[in-house]
Enzyme design. Sequence first.
Site, PDB file in Angstrom:
ATOM      1  N   SER A 231       1.001  -1.111   0.100  1.00  0.00           N
ATOM      2  CA  SER A 231       0.193  -0.090  -0.155  1.00  0.00           C
ATOM      3  C   SER A 231       0.964   1.067  -0.081  1.00  0.00           C
ATOM      4  O   SER A 231       1.594   1.346  -0.939  1.00  0.00           O
ATOM      5  CB  SER A 231      -0.763  -0.095   1.216  1.00  0.00           C
ATOM      6  OG  SER A 231      -2.123   0.804   1.155  1.00  0.00           O
ATOM      7  N   GLU A 347      -9.231  -6.239  -4.178  1.00  0.00           N
ATOM      8  CA  GLU A 347      -8.652  -5.262  -3.426  1.00  0.00           C
ATOM      9  C   GLU A 347      -9.892  -4.392  -2.612  1.00  0.00           C
ATOM     10  O   GLU A 347      -9.775  -3.920  -1.520  1.00  0.00           O
ATOM     11  CB  GLU A 347      -7.831  -4.285  -3.950  1.00  0.00           C
ATOM     12  CG  GLU A 347      -6.600  -4.825  -4.450  1.00  0.00           C
ATOM     13  CD  GLU A 347      -5.422  -4.732  -3.525  1.00  0.00           C
ATOM     14  OE1 GLU A 347      -5.679  -4.402  -2.413  1.00  0.00           O
ATOM     15  OE2 GLU A 347      -4.183  -5.233  -4.032  1.00  0.00           O
ATOM     16  N   HIS A 448      -8.123  -5.710   0.228  1.00  0.00           N
ATOM     17  CA  HIS A 448      -6.801  -5.128   0.586  1.00  0.00           C
ATOM     18  C   HIS A 448      -6.130  -5.465   1.906  1.00  0.00           C
ATOM     19  O   HIS A 448      -6.919  -5.587   2.953  1.00  0.00           O
ATOM     20  CB  HIS A 448      -7.092  -3.423   0.543  1.00  0.00           C
ATOM     21  CG  HIS A 448      -5.772  -2.721   0.507  1.00  0.00           C
ATOM     22  ND1 HIS A 448      -5.108  -2.624  -0.409  1.00  0.00           N
ATOM     23  CD2 HIS A 448      -5.325  -1.888   1.602  1.00  0.00           C
ATOM     24  CE1 HIS A 448      -4.114  -1.685  -0.268  1.00  0.00           C
ATOM     25  NE2 HIS A 448      -4.358  -1.169   1.089  1.00  0.00           N
TER      26      HIS A 448
END
Length: 537
Positions: A231, A347, A448
């Site tokens: 990320s 995600e 995610h």
Amino acid sequence: MSSPVPGNALRLRLRLLLAVTALLALGLALCPPPAAAAPPARSPRPVAVVEQGVLQGRALGGAQAFLGVPYAAPPVGAGRFRAPRPARHWAGVRQATQQAPACRQFSPFGLADPTAVSEDCLYLDLYRPPQARPGARLPVLLWIHGGAYTQGTGTQFGGQTLARLTGSVVVSINYRLGQLGYLELDGLADEDGTGSGSWGLMDQIAALTWTRDNVAAFGGDPGNITVSGQSAGSGSVCALLASPRAAGLFSRAILQSGPCSLLRAPGREQARAQAESFAVAAGCPDPRTRTGCLREAPVQALEAAARDIPVAGPAYGDELLPREPSAAIASGSWNRVPILIGSTRAEGRFFVALTQPRLTSDQYTAQIRAQYGPAAAEVLAHYPLSGYASPYLAMSALMTDSLFSCPTVETARAFARQVPTYAYEFDDPDSPTLLGAQVPGLDMANGHSAELAYVHDFTLTHTPLTPEQGRFAETVKRYWGAFARSGRPDAPGLPRWSPAGPTYEVLTLKPGGTRMSDAFASDHQCAFWDRLARTGP
């Protein structure tokens, strides 16, 4: 293949959502499980001699851990808003058996636990296999946590299993966050000669430098360091790839769920405008006294000022980061190393579940029309409600494809034209999530951060891995370890991982079904998003 103009607002929204993700993670990380039992008296605790003195670690999970190791001096007092300085020497033996606090957290959503964070936070945790000895020249993996540059801590990513299983040295670091880590303000940014206020990026470079200079004492190879992140941690890796100051500090890079266009670095003018607003909000409006005012301000005042003023991570346009990372990579002006890059299958599920778990059909349609304007009809035709079991899944697919999957294709193709590049998609349809049972009834698998529990000793999920998932996690770790060792993710007994080519081949990482596939771009409708980016709404 950047997103069309309407996607800019979606990126700003995503930046806030990423901060929420890290906030939830931090809330759990700051309440860690009980420490492992001390080793028997007959097992001597490990010792290492670094430039600053002698460290004594402890046994942990079949490996050896050195925790809370300072890689730079505390950035407090006159050190606030300055480049990191070398770590201080100490006399005697320093106990490296407990993790250090997280760095101060900056987010519009507030702090998880104000008693477990500190400005004195430039520490790292290091894990090595028990057989490691000085001079062993083991591969090194250095991890940079995510959190939208405002939240998170390296302490939640244990490396004991990865170190033991792959024969690697694993390092996980903290770095300054929010405006304490990124403040492009005249007067502050010019003091260190770089013209940059990206102290968080400087911290990461300092941690890499310390690791290069000292990892041989732990059995690591200073000439074989892999930098990795997820990320915003992956965004940090993008910045390191584009920074001349980081040249030669690492030999390979791993980017997880963070294509270089996701949290795009701002230009200095944009960053300076935000910094000016922050200084005024923090009670330091006068340019003549602002530097001292900000250094002396209570950290609570800085955190309060940050609630309504975003931070965008490292800014480009200075000696530290001359060009926006995506542009630098596309042009070939970057620190060229082999790349491993990928994303999870879904995600967007985490973010939609977090913010609008009961999304209705009418709300879905209204949001697409507001977001994409003249292109909305075409977007709705590609992501029709009739094609999904719920509006939640439709919105999740749209966010996954437009913000993560297809930008990952773009970033990976730019890399692959220049260096060996290996692409993956993580796909465990039963993966645990950070939210756990907090949002019942929603399928959040492969959202995610889903892969983190398979790479690290990551205890932030509510559901432990099953035996089958545990075996799959070993497969993932072995791939990562092989890439760190040689720049090629080839491990005996595992499916061969071919480099990404013109048709964008990826390795689908799936329990019981890991295989190469060339269907990634079509599965995520990347031709549509590429055309929309080129033609506009």
